[in-house]
Each structure stands twice: as structure tokens, then as C-alpha cells.
Design an enzyme around this catalytic site. Structure first.
Site, mmCIF file in Angstrom:
data_model
loop_
_atom_site.group_PDB
_atom_site.id
_atom_site.type_symbol
_atom_site.label_atom_id
_atom_site.label_comp_id
_atom_site.label_asym_id
_atom_site.label_seq_id
_atom_site.Cartn_x
_atom_site.Cartn_y
_atom_site.Cartn_z
ATOM 1 N N HIS A 57 112.810 72.558 67.117
ATOM 2 C CA HIS A 57 113.291 73.005 65.801
ATOM 3 C C HIS A 57 112.152 73.107 64.787
ATOM 4 O O HIS A 57 111.769 72.121 64.167
ATOM 5 C CB HIS A 57 114.353 71.997 65.319
ATOM 6 C CG HIS A 57 115.069 72.412 64.078
ATOM 7 N ND1 HIS A 57 116.343 71.969 63.788
ATOM 8 C CD2 HIS A 57 114.714 73.198 63.039
ATOM 9 C CE1 HIS A 57 116.732 72.463 62.623
ATOM 10 N NE2 HIS A 57 115.761 73.213 62.142
ATOM 11 N N LYS A 65 121.152 80.306 67.537
ATOM 12 C CA LYS A 65 121.397 79.363 66.447
ATOM 13 C C LYS A 65 122.521 79.919 65.594
ATOM 14 O O LYS A 65 122.501 81.096 65.217
ATOM 15 C CB LYS A 65 120.127 79.229 65.593
ATOM 16 C CG LYS A 65 120.277 78.405 64.317
ATOM 17 C CD LYS A 65 120.118 76.919 64.571
ATOM 18 C CE LYS A 65 120.270 76.048 63.338
ATOM 19 N NZ LYS A 65 119.005 75.621 62.747
ATOM 20 N N HIS A 76 123.843 74.510 63.094
ATOM 21 C CA HIS A 76 123.521 73.915 61.796
ATOM 22 C C HIS A 76 124.882 73.622 61.161
ATOM 23 O O HIS A 76 125.598 74.524 60.743
ATOM 24 C CB HIS A 76 122.734 74.911 60.947
ATOM 25 C CG HIS A 76 122.446 74.431 59.558
ATOM 26 N ND1 HIS A 76 121.194 74.006 59.166
ATOM 27 C CD2 HIS A 76 123.241 74.295 58.469
ATOM 28 C CE1 HIS A 76 121.239 73.638 57.893
ATOM 29 N NE2 HIS A 76 122.472 73.805 57.449
ATOM 30 N N HIS A 78 119.546 68.515 63.644
ATOM 31 C CA HIS A 78 119.261 67.495 62.629
ATOM 32 C C HIS A 78 120.416 66.591 62.180
ATOM 33 O O HIS A 78 120.853 66.663 61.036
ATOM 34 C CB HIS A 78 118.533 68.095 61.420
ATOM 35 C CG HIS A 78 119.042 69.410 60.894
ATOM 36 N ND1 HIS A 78 120.363 69.669 60.656
ATOM 37 C CD2 HIS A 78 118.362 70.534 60.542
ATOM 38 C CE1 HIS A 78 120.482 70.889 60.187
ATOM 39 N NE2 HIS A 78 119.291 71.437 60.115
ATOM 40 N N ASP A 120 112.117 69.600 62.682
ATOM 41 C CA ASP A 120 112.624 70.481 61.620
ATOM 42 C C ASP A 120 111.490 70.798 60.640
ATOM 43 O O ASP A 120 111.665 70.711 59.427
ATOM 44 C CB ASP A 120 113.848 69.894 60.903
ATOM 45 C CG ASP A 120 114.512 70.936 59.997
ATOM 46 O OD1 ASP A 120 114.134 72.115 60.065
ATOM 47 O OD2 ASP A 120 115.396 70.550 59.205
ATOM 48 N N HIS A 148 107.208 74.623 52.856
ATOM 49 C CA HIS A 148 107.291 75.420 51.622
ATOM 50 C C HIS A 148 106.068 75.050 50.781
ATOM 51 O O HIS A 148 105.615 73.901 50.824
ATOM 52 C CB HIS A 148 108.544 75.066 50.818
ATOM 53 C CG HIS A 148 109.833 75.406 51.500
ATOM 54 N ND1 HIS A 148 110.335 76.682 51.554
ATOM 55 C CD2 HIS A 148 110.739 74.623 52.138
ATOM 56 C CE1 HIS A 148 111.500 76.677 52.195
ATOM 57 N NE2 HIS A 148 111.765 75.438 52.572
ATOM 58 N N ALA A 155 114.195 73.769 49.860
ATOM 59 C CA ALA A 155 114.524 72.595 50.668
ATOM 60 C C ALA A 155 113.758 72.630 51.980
ATOM 61 O O ALA A 155 113.721 73.666 52.645
ATOM 62 C CB ALA A 155 116.022 72.556 50.953
#
Ligand code: NCD
Ligand code: ZN
Length: 396
Positions: free
Chosen positions: A56, A139, A173, A210, A277, A281, A291
Site C-alpha cells: 500500500h 482497490k 478502503h 489500513h 500507506d 504530501h 491527509a
């Protein structure tokens, strides 16, 4: 050219044993003692691991290469011990058509120093594209996150569950991110229950992305064909840290209370694998509310903290970052040190101590939510397809 990794303590058959590994023509050709090769790496004080696999990551290319690209993201992977990563489809230009998947595959081949595999995004109307693209895994976004990829029609999930080959994996997700923890958790739990019920009905495998609480793991484990991943930040950060970190602390799923963090530790033995994950950013984007955390370069050392604190076995940790990931996603020849397997090897120095410094990381975003944390255990060498591309804690 052949390469022997000598005298290390190698992770073979879920145990650590003192063995040499010989790689010939990019593949593991022999495992034994006193092996000889054209070149040698002395691993006397180190652990010799199969190249780790991260199921991921968000490498952001194409669409947001100012945040990360296949070159920088794959360098972060290698520095963190991962030789294979699985990239998510929620790019600014989402991976929801055959053409987009081919474009990503081509870009990664050109630029990446590790192997990059791709999860294909499912939408409310791309069922034909899924068939055309014939991806290895999918996904589905059952809740909003970075980008616009989200299923709006409640019937779409089951339609994808039925349409996509049953032996291939569909990653879910399921998290909601309403501001109040009780609210987002209640919604997340309901989404997981719905997905599990639907997958059970048609007997297909699914994988929950996650998990951030013990209860999510428990819900996933009510169905034998549902696997679940945990990201290290939910084990090592809580809402207390989110307050301290301010806007840098925003991530989906949101960080949880100390009590929920403990519930995750308690349920962790039931988790199937670890995923970073890695969601880089820039600081500027974080200031504007983005996020996600970078994670490729800190995840292994964080998990080793679990070992240092006497909470996890080393075998458990490494299995969940290698062979288990390979099994969940059907990645043959990866994730294990075995004859005929790919010559991807991570040599870990378990004693090396280091301090997280965002400016020293390979990821383009160059910050970390773990800034200043003292960790133990560092990737010393990485061999990719039989070539040592990272040595003495550095790229060659
Ligand atoms: C991810 C991202 O930025 O792409 N962000 C995150 O907070 N984890 C998306 C995701 O995994 O939900
Ligand atoms: Zn993600």
C-alpha cells in the site's frame, strides 16, 4: 555475475538460520554454507531478509509528481528495505482505465529502482475497463479520501466482487473520517460488516486496508477469506500526537485515542500484514489540509520497536512484511528466500541506531510524522535482481 551473501542470519522458512545465499542471473540459485560467488557481501552481524513487500503506497505519478514520483518513491522504498511496492490508483489522474494502467506501468519501468505493481481502481461504471485491463488486483474506495475515487452507488461493490476473478485480490478502503472518533468508527465498522457479508455470500477473497483499531481486525477476521493490514503509524501515534503535530498529523483513517491504539496492539497478532500507506504530501499541501504520511523509510524500524519492547517476535514482523504479503496478493517468487526465487534481498543491521530526520529521507516530501524519534535497526544493503543497489546505508 554471481553474488553470495555470506555468514548472515537469514530468514528462511519463517525462521532465522545462519546460511549463505547465492544469487545467479538475478535469481536465488543456492542456499547453504561456504557458498562461493564472483562477488561477496559479508553479512556476519546482520539479518538477511527477503526483499520486503509493501502492499500500500501512493507514489503520485502521474498527476502529482511535485509530491513524489516513481524515482523518488522507489528510492524511499529501497532505503526502507522494500524491493516491491503496490501502488494505489487514487492519483490526480486515477488509474481506472486500461490506458492509465499501461501508462503507469511504463513510467514505473522507466524510472523506478524497485518493482512497482498496481492496484486498479473500481468505479461505478468501469466494469468493462476492468475486464479489458485485466489487472492483478483492484482497490475499491467505500469512503472518501485523497482524490475523487469513491463508489457512490451501493450496488457497485458487489458488482465488482462478482465480476473480478475470485482468486485475485480486492483491497477495500472502508474508513470514514468524520471529525468525531465515535462517528467515524461506527460508520467504518458498518462498512466493513457490509463488505464482509457481501464477500462471504459469493465466497470471494477481500483485503482490508489500513485497520486502525482492534475491532476492525476482529470484524475482518469473522470471515476466513478476508485479510487485513495495519500501518505502523496507528501503533505508534495517537490523537495526542495529532494535537502536537497540528496539520501534519492529518491522515485517513484519522489517528485514534491512546485507548484505541492499545486495542490495535492487542489485536495485532491476528493481522495478516503490515503496510506503510506511504502517502506523501508537501508541507505546503499539509498546511492546506492534505491527509497522509510518508512511511516507507520508517516502517521497518518502527515495527522493530515492537521487538525491542518485547511485544513482537522478529519472525512475526518479517513474515508480515514479506511472505504474508506475497501470499495475500499471489506474488510468486517474491517474499521468501528460496531456490528459484527472485534475487531481491534486504540486509538489515539490527543494532544500528538512528534518529528520524525528514531532510535526510529519499521521499520528495522530506518530512516525517516521526521527526526526531530515535529508532534502532537500519537497512544496510539492498540487492535487487542480484545487483547490490544500496550498500553501507547508501545508494551506490
Ligand atoms: C492517502 C493519500 O493521500 O493518497 N491518504 C491517507 O491519509 N492515507 C489516501 C488513503 O490511503 O486513504
Ligand atoms: Zn493509502
Amino acid at each position: 555475475m554471481s553474488l553470495v551473501i555470506r555468514n548472515g542470519t537469514a530468514f528462511i522458512g519463517a525462521k532465522f538460520v545462519r546460511k549463505d545465499i547465492l544469487i545467479d542471473d538475478g535469481k536465488i540459485s543456492s542456499i547453504g554454507v561456504n557458498l562461493k560467488g564472483d562477488e561477496a557481501i559479508d553479512a556476519t552481524d546482520y539479518l538477511v531478509l527477503p526483499g520486503l513487500i509493501d502492499p500500500h503506497v501512493h507514489l503520485r505519478e502521474p498527476g502529482d509528481v511535485y509530491k513524489e514520483d516513481f524515482a523518488t518513491g522507489s528510492r524511499a522504498a529501497i532505503a526502507g528495505g522494500f524491493t516491491t511496492v503496490m501502488d494505489m490508483p487514487n492519483n490526480a489522474i486515477p488509474t481506472i482505465t486500461k490506458a492509465r494502467l499501461e501508462e503507469k506501468t511504463r513510467l514505473a519501468k522507466e524510472k523506478a529502482v524497485c518493482d512497482v505493481l498496481f492496484h486498479f481502481g473500481g468505479t461505478d461504471d468501469n466494469f468493462e475497463e476492468v475486464k479489458k485491463a485485466d489487472p492483478q488486483s483492484m482497490k475499491l474506495y467505500l469512503g472518501h479520501t485523497t482524490g475523487n475515487l469513491v463508489l457512490k452507488d451501493p450496488a457497485s461493490m458487489e458488482k465488482h466482487f462478482r465480476g473480478f476473478p475470485k482468486e485475485r485480490q480486492i483491497v477495500l478502503h472502508a474508513c470514514d473520517h468524520s471529525d468525531v472518533e465515535e462517528v467515524n468508527l461506527e460508520k467504518t465498522y458498518a462498512t466493513i460488516e457490509g463488505a464482509v457479508a457481501s464477500a462471504k455470500k459469493i465466497n470471494r477473497r477481500i483485503h482490508l486496508a489500513h485497520a486502525s483499531t482492534g475491532h476492525e481486525i476482529a470484524l475482518a477476521k469473522t470471515y476466513g477469506r478476508c485479510t487485513v493490514e495495519v500501518a505502523p503509524h496507528y501503533l505508534f501515534l495517537s490523537t495526542k500526537d495529532a494535537e502536537r503535530l497540528g496539520r501534519l498529523g492529518k491522515v485517513y483513517p484519522p489517528l485514534k485515542s491512546e485507548q484505541k491504539k492499545l486495542s490495535l496492539w492487542k489485536a495485532l497478532p491476528q493481522a495478516d500484514c503490515i503496510a506503510t500507506d506511504h502517502a506523501p504530501h508537501t508541507i505546503e499541501d499539509k498546511e492546506k489540509g492534505a491527509a497522509g504520511f510518508p512511511g516507507l523509510e520508517t516502517s521497518l524500524a518502527l515495527m522493530l520497536q515492537g521487538y525491542e519492547r518485547g511485544l513482537l517476535d522478529m519472525e512475526w514482523i518479517i513474515g508480515r512484511m514479506s511472505s504474508n504479503v506475497a501470499d495475500i496478493f499471489g506474488l510468486k517468487g517474491r517474499g521468501r528466500l528460496e531456490k528459484g526465487g527472485v534475487g531481491d534481498i534486504t540486509v538489515l543491521d539490527p543494532k544500528e541506531e538512528w534518529k528520524v530526520d525528514g531532510t535526510e529521507l529519499q521521499t520528495k516530501c522530506r518530512w516525517s510524522p516521526f521527526e526526531g524519534m530515535e529508532l534502532k535497526g537500519k537497512v544496510h544493503t539492498v540487492v535487487k535482481d542480484g545487483e547490490p543497489i544500496y550498500q553501507e546505508y547508501e545508494f551506490k
